[in-house]
Design a protein around this motif. Structure first.
Motif, PDB file in Angstrom:
ATOM      1  N   VAL A  18       0.869  -1.175   0.000  1.00  0.00           N
ATOM      2  CA  VAL A  18       0.000   0.000   0.000  1.00  0.00           C
ATOM      3  C   VAL A  18       0.901   1.218   0.000  1.00  0.00           C
ATOM      4  N   THR A  19       0.829   2.006  -1.040  1.00  0.00           N
ATOM      5  CA  THR A  19       1.634   3.208  -1.138  1.00  0.00           C
ATOM      6  C   THR A  19       0.874   4.356  -0.482  1.00  0.00           C
ATOM      7  N   PRO A  20       1.457   4.977   0.543  1.00  0.00           N
ATOM      8  CA  PRO A  20       0.744   6.034   1.267  1.00  0.00           C
ATOM      9  C   PRO A  20       0.758   7.386   0.555  1.00  0.00           C
ATOM     10  N   TYR A  21       1.133   7.416  -0.700  1.00  0.00           N
ATOM     11  CA  TYR A  21       1.136   8.657  -1.456  1.00  0.00           C
ATOM     12  C   TYR A  21       0.719   8.362  -2.886  1.00  0.00           C
ATOM     13  N   HIS A  22       0.389   9.397  -3.646  1.00  0.00           N
ATOM     14  CA  HIS A  22       0.035   9.220  -5.056  1.00  0.00           C
ATOM     15  C   HIS A  22       0.630  10.378  -5.855  1.00  0.00           C
ATOM     16  N   PHE A  23       0.751  10.174  -7.154  1.00  0.00           N
ATOM     17  CA  PHE A  23       1.317  11.198  -8.021  1.00  0.00           C
ATOM     18  C   PHE A  23       0.239  12.183  -8.436  1.00  0.00           C
ATOM     19  N   ASP A  24       0.498  13.454  -8.206  1.00  0.00           N
ATOM     20  CA  ASP A  24      -0.411  14.526  -8.601  1.00  0.00           C
ATOM     21  C   ASP A  24       0.144  15.141  -9.879  1.00  0.00           C
ATOM     22  N   ALA A  25      -0.511  14.861 -10.996  1.00  0.00           N
ATOM     23  CA  ALA A  25      -0.008  15.320 -12.297  1.00  0.00           C
ATOM     24  C   ALA A  25      -0.006  16.840 -12.413  1.00  0.00           C
ATOM     25  N   ASP A  34      -3.373  13.971   2.695  1.00  0.00           N
ATOM     26  CA  ASP A  34      -3.811  15.283   3.176  1.00  0.00           C
ATOM     27  C   ASP A  34      -3.357  16.437   2.279  1.00  0.00           C
ATOM     28  N   GLY A  35      -2.679  16.133   1.157  1.00  0.00           N
ATOM     29  CA  GLY A  35      -2.287  17.153   0.192  1.00  0.00           C
ATOM     30  C   GLY A  35      -0.868  17.666   0.331  1.00  0.00           C
ATOM     31  N   ARG A  36      -0.157  17.303   1.409  1.00  0.00           N
ATOM     32  CA  ARG A  36       1.231  17.736   1.576  1.00  0.00           C
ATOM     33  C   ARG A  36       2.134  16.952   0.629  1.00  0.00           C
ATOM     34  N   PRO A  37       3.235  17.548   0.181  1.00  0.00           N
ATOM     35  CA  PRO A  37       4.197  16.787  -0.632  1.00  0.00           C
ATOM     36  C   PRO A  37       4.745  15.603   0.164  1.00  0.00           C
TER      37      PRO A  37
END
Length: 63
Positions: A18-25, A34-37
């Motif tokens: 489970v990756t706790p982050y995603h790529f924001d294009a 939560d939107g933080r880098p």
């Protein structure tokens, strides 16, 4: 003849990751829920080692 190690080797399934982050294009970086880098979370960096995306890997050798 069957090699010795095959008597004891067991196939393993792939672990569930489970990756706790995603790529924001739109921002061109990985972000936390939560939107933080993602690079702003030191605990995450210690756990996963990197948050590198493959966004520029086709054109830059050092991405």
């Amino acid at each position: 003849m069957r090699p010795f190690t095959l008597n004891y080797a067991r196939p393993r399934g792939l672990p569930v990751v489970v990756t706790p982050y995603h790529f924001d294009a739109s921002r061109q970086l990985n972000v936390l829920p939560d939107g933080r880098p993602a690079v702003s979370d030191p605990d995450l960096l210690l756990a996963v080692g990197t948050t590198t995306s493959t966004a520029g890997s086709q054109t830059h050798f050092d991405d």
